[in-house]
Design a protein around this motif. Structure first.
Motif, mmCIF file in Angstrom:
data_model
loop_
_atom_site.group_PDB
_atom_site.id
_atom_site.type_symbol
_atom_site.label_atom_id
_atom_site.label_comp_id
_atom_site.label_asym_id
_atom_site.label_seq_id
_atom_site.Cartn_x
_atom_site.Cartn_y
_atom_site.Cartn_z
ATOM 1 N N GLY A 10 -2.512 2.484 5.271
ATOM 2 C CA GLY A 10 -1.936 1.164 5.057
ATOM 3 C C GLY A 10 -1.530 0.516 6.358
ATOM 4 O O GLY A 10 -1.738 -0.680 6.574
ATOM 5 N N MET A 30 -7.043 0.838 -3.208
ATOM 6 C CA MET A 30 -6.661 0.040 -2.054
ATOM 7 C C MET A 30 -6.608 -1.425 -2.472
ATOM 8 O O MET A 30 -7.594 -1.957 -2.916
ATOM 9 C CB MET A 30 -7.687 0.203 -0.931
ATOM 10 N N ILE A 63 0.837 -1.199 0.000
ATOM 11 C CA ILE A 63 0.000 0.000 0.000
ATOM 12 C C ILE A 63 0.871 1.248 0.000
ATOM 13 O O ILE A 63 0.609 2.216 -0.718
ATOM 14 C CB ILE A 63 -0.955 -0.015 1.200
#
Lengths: 287, 343, 370
Positions: B235, B341, B193
């Motif tokens: 993240g 995401m 991420i």
């Protein structure tokens, strides 16, 4: 013309130190991977033999404890059933969200709940299936198909999320062109959207399968244990993760060694799935 | 001039489809809607069932009594899950403290500093950490990590015993080892991420810093990190969510002691681990089963919060950065980028 | 793209079929006795005691070739009874006899019956390099070790009983069961009889309140593994696991004041002259026999008098009957001190007779199973 100001020695040193630290951190991050793979091969590869893959765990207290045949085949069968359940359903949900729901309230709620599902600890899925199916004696007690259902609950949100991303990448112009040519909506979906997104969908599904194959917690309260080989999904069945889990706590060196061999097998299986997924991704027709 | 559309069957324009031909469309739409609704209903049912089964324990001990009372005595049917909450919290904290800095550093190195040839292979290697199943990490933890780290841990405990939470006898399985393995497990998620977020930093920001004479590290500090901070935080929170729910690797190395340990090298328990260990015998005693399911509910709600917060935080942070950037750069048109995401 | 995927799937299926086809079914290695009892073709599921798990899995392995599949989950006596109560297994393995509360719950489905199967010694095993088997420990000292009162191996309590032994100054790491265990029940029953402080602090039973700072492990196998991996550790494990791993274990003081080693002979001595109640729920802990090892645990197979009425299929009920029949005829001969026998004390003849008589009363929906 003035000269460009020179960077002071202090700043240059700091720069070099920090860059070194970042590189070192990357090395540190890779150390566990190297160690895990090293020990898997070191302790597990020696277990691999013809007998290891063609005999079942036999429960003998002394002597050769048996191989992992029933575990491998059990994993394949249970994950296959879980895939059959979760992949079509996941893609269906994603199709709805992309083609019909879009930004509507219902679609946003579904999206949110699918996200919620990804965050649920896998053991809670096992508990849910235990309460709803096992204790209620739905179609038997501990059975393999209930383990499959628990794993499919785990895989469903992964498939749905990745499928949604991939389906969104299909250019709207393709859809519009098909519609303009007079194709009905369902034809657009089945003949244009799905084929275009196919390799992306395969990638997402394979990653979900790789995740599902390695999960132990959902199987703990749904599968029961079995040593022998069975293909009957309404009986208790052996799987690689549960076999490894129970072997780890054994004091017998031979059984711990079998756990290493089984772990290496499982990791190889998962790695192969991951590699196929990557290959599929590269051959994607989408960006 | 009016267009003269051809007509079929008396009324219907030729280009419009017959009701029969529209049937597959309807079927598809409502079929997919049905599947989505079914999934929704399933999750809601799941939640309701979980809450329903937990009410017995919550009624008996009170919500706060159950969560914060440190007495877990199954033989006398006394259930206070403070030790499990503590264990979950501490192992996750250790995982974050160790894992996030390394993950972010890895992401920075791979995106900014790494030679181009190495970038692909190294990225694949870091991502491979996520492919290893949790039971394999458990196996490795029990037979490699615990014995190999024990001498170092004992030395650390002896040398720094004046620090609270450190010191005492190191038996092997411990809260610290569980946290360490969790750190390894969340590293790939946080790193992936972070890499995505860092790669959305506009090149102009980085080039501007370099043009002003910054060194590579200063460029990272000035241009990359502030821009990516919300995304990286998001993240990290997703990594936290994963660490909270991890069961198998933790149950194998944490020592299974329903008490709050005196040091990080002591044995503890976590919400997920207690369920895995004790559900078998607790399943038939209503209060015991309810207590364990209550642990599951607490865990579920925790992960829900953390994940929801992560998503909201990242989206809000991104929007703030965009507004700020647009303001600072005098209204330059920035393309609307959806924060992607990963799964 | 699709074609290559299909061919990959076909290849996997072929490999799987090949694996299943070749390879012989599991063969018995340690037990060469051929079973001469006929068994039905069925699958039965059981769960429970880890103390007895080696026995049942070995018997199951012997019976598989004849068509009777026995799936036994070694999850601890407590979970086994819970599984029997919720009806998810056909039989349970339990070390302690059925408690009144368990009987009441099981009565809801049918009348429960318990069959004593074997006796196993619970050893106090320790991992002390340099200290051999035979360290003398009394019930009181064991209690002090396990409730945290004694923390080092060279404490006067231990050295007092073992004058000639060179004990190191290592800290004692106590390993105990973290799951609901019949082994724990047997062990704590004995220790509490000799150590009132332990009885008050830790209590007795399948699941007790151990003091903090000790290592918990699930199942006998887990405790054995933990002892093996930690120098200075001590824990209670069944004899078979201790022998299997070459553990060193203590000689425990019995009622006659003698320090007895857990040999098969001394374990069998605990089975002599036991009081056997009508429902066969005997207890062998702290035997009054002066030659007996004090921490000997009995172990039972629990099921219902009418398993079919309780929820098992008729083939499973017949399977349970045949399994027990095998156990009482051929199975018992596989237990003993011999090198290819399982290290448990078999039932004395009078108990086998009582078990067989009880087995003859098992029915399936009223029809006798024998």
């Amino acid at each position: 013309m003035t000269e460009l100001p020179r960077i002071s020695a202090g700043r240059r040193r700091k720069d070099r130190i920090m860059r070194g630290l970042l590189a070192a951190a990357t090395g540190v991050a890779l150390v566990p991977l190297v160690l895990v793979i090293y020990y898997l091969i070191y302790k597990g590869a020696g277990q691999w033999s013809g007998q290891f893959f063609t005999s079942d765990p036999n429960g003998n207290f002394l002597g050769y404890p048996g191989g992992i045949r029933s575990a491998i085949l059990g994993t394949i069968e249970i994950v296959a059933l879980a895939t059959l359940i979760s992949v079509p359903l996941g893609i269906a949900v994603a199709l709805y969200l992309v083609e019909y729901g879009k930004k509507s309230l219902f679609a946003n709620v579904v999206r949110y709940f699918v996200d919620v599902m990804t965050g649920v600890p896998s053991i809670v899925f096992g508990l849910f299936i235990y309460i709803v199916l096992v204790v209620a004696h739905v179609g038997g007690n501990f059975t393999a198909w209930k383990g499959s259902v628990a794993i499919s609950l785990l895989m469903l949100p992964i498939v749905a999320r990745s499928a949604e991303v991939v389906l969104n990448l299909v250019p709207g112009s393709l859809r519009e062109a098909a519609l303009a040519l007079g194709a009905p909506r369902w034809r657009v979906v089945t003949r244009v959207v799905l084929p275009t997104a196919a390799s992306g969908l395969v990638t997402g599904s394979l990653l979900a399968i790789a995740r599902g194959a390695g999960e132990t917690a959902p199987l703990l309260f749904t599968l029961g244990t079995a040593n022998g080989l069975t293909f009957n999904l309404s009986q208790q069945m052996n799987t690689l993760p549960t076999q490894i889990f129970s072997d780890i706590t054994s004091p017998r060196n031979a059984i711990v060694a079998r756990a290493w061999g089984a772990a290496l097998t499982l990791v190889v299986l998962v790695l192969i799935l991951n590699l196929i997924a990557r290959a599929a991704q590269r051959r994607s027709r989408l960006a | 001039m009016e267009a003269h559309t051809p007509v079929i069957g008396g009324d219907r324009p030729a280009l419009e489809r017959s009701p029969l031909a529209r049937l597959p469309d309807r079927l598809l739409k409502w079929g997919l809607f049905g599947v989505s609704a079914a999934v929704l209903i399933l999750i809601v049912y799941f939640f309701i069932r979980l809450i329903g089964q937990s009410t017995l324990a919550f009624n008996r001990f009170g919500l706060f009594g159950f969560a914060f009372h440190n007495r877990w005595i199954p033989s006398r049917l006394i259930f206070g899950a403070a030790a499990m909450l503590f264990g979950t919290a501490v192992t996750s904290a250790i995982a974050l403290i160790i894992g996030v800095p390394i993950a972010v550093a890895t992401a920075l190195y791979l995106t900014q500093l790494c030679p181009r040839r190495l970038r692909g292979p190294l990225t694949i290697l870091v991502d491979l950490l996520a492919a290893v199943p949790s039971v394999v990490y458990g196996l490795w933890g029990v037979f490699v990590l615990i014995p190999k780290l024990k001498p170092a841990e004992q030395w650390f405990a002896n040398t720094f015993s004046f620090i609270p939470w450190v010191g005492g006898h190191v038996a092997g399985p411990s809260v610290f080892i569980a946290g360490l393995i969790l750190a390894i497990m969340i590293l790939p998620i946080v790193s992936a991420i972070s890499r995505e977020v860092i790669s959305t930093v506009p090149a102009e920001h980085k080039e501007a810093a370099l043009a002003l004479g910054a060194t590579r590290w200063e460029m990272i500090k000035i241009a990359v990190l502030p821009y990516s901070r919300p995304g990286i935080t998001g993240g990290a929170m997703l990594g936290l969510g994963r660490a909270l729910g991890e069961t198998i690797a933790v149950v194998l190395v944490i020592g299974d002691d329903p008490a709050i340990p005196h040091s990080i090298f002591g044995q503890g328990y976590s919400l997920a681990a207690v369920i895995a260990n004790e559900f078998g015998e607790g399943s038939n005693i209503p209060l015991y089963r309810s207590a364990l399911l209550a642990c599951g509910l607490v865990l579920f709600v925790l992960t829900l919060f953390v994940n929801g917060f992560a998503r909201g935080y990242v989206l809000r942070g991104e929007r703030k950065m965009f507004d700020g950037a647009r303001h600072r750069l005098g209204g330059v048109d920035e393309p609307e980028i959806e924060p992607a995401m990963g799964a | 793209m699709f074609r290559s995927r299909i061919s990959a799937l076909l290849a996997t299926a072929a490999v799987a079929a090949g694996l299943a086809a070749c390879g012989s079914s599991s063969s018995t290695t340690s037990s060469s006795t051929k079973s001469n009892t006929k068994v039905t073709s069925a699958t039965i599921n059981g769960a429970g005691s880890t103390l007895a798990a080696p026995i049942y899995t070995q018997w199951g392995s012997n019976l598989k070739s004849q068509g009777l599949t026995v799936n036994y989950s070694a999850v601890g006596s407590g979970t086994g009874i819970a599984d029997l109560e919720s009806g998810t297994v056909d039989f349970a393995g339990s070390d302690p006899p059925l408690a009144a509360a368990d009987i009441t719950t099981l009565d809801k489905k049918g009348s429960p019956v318990q069959f004593p199967m074997a006796f196993g010694a619970i050893t106090v095993s320790y991992n002390l390099p340099g200290v051999k088997t035979g360290l003398k420990l009394s019930g009181k000292v064991i209690g002090d070790i396990f409730d945290g009162a004694v923390t080092k191996w060279n404490s006067p309590e231990i050295t007092g009983l073992n004058p000639g032994v060179n004990l190191p100054a290592t800290t004692i790491t106590v390993v105990h069961r973290s799951d609901s265990s019949g082994t724990t029940a047997g062990f704590t029953a004995l220790v509490a009889a000799y150590n009132p402080t332990f009885a008050k602090k830790v209590d007795t039973g399948k699941l007790v309140q151990w003091p903090s700072g000790e290592v918990g492990a699930a199942k006998n196998a887990g405790v054995a593994a933990a002892i093996k991996q930690t120098a200075g550790a001590v824990g209670y494990v069944e004899q078979a696991y201790a022998l299997q791993n070459g553990f060193t274990y203590a000689a425990v003081e019995n009622t006659a004041g003698k320090f007895i080693l857990p040999t098969i002979q001394n374990t069998s001595a605990a089975a002599v002259g036991l009081k056997v109640p009508a429902n066969l729920g005997l207890v062998a802990i702290n035997s009054p026999n002066p030659a007996a090892y004090p921490i000997v645990s009995q172990t039972f197979i629990d099921t219902y008098k009418d398993p079919c009425k309780a929820g098992s299929s008729s083939s499973a009920a017949k399977g349970v009957h045949d399994f027990l029949n095998y156990a009482l005829t051929t199975g018992e001969s596989e237990l003993g001190p011999g090198s290819n026998q399982l290290p448990y004390a078999p039932l004395p003849a009078n108990l086998i007779a009582k078990d067989k008589a009880q087995l003859a009363t098992l029915t399936c929906n009223g029809a006798p199973l024998s």
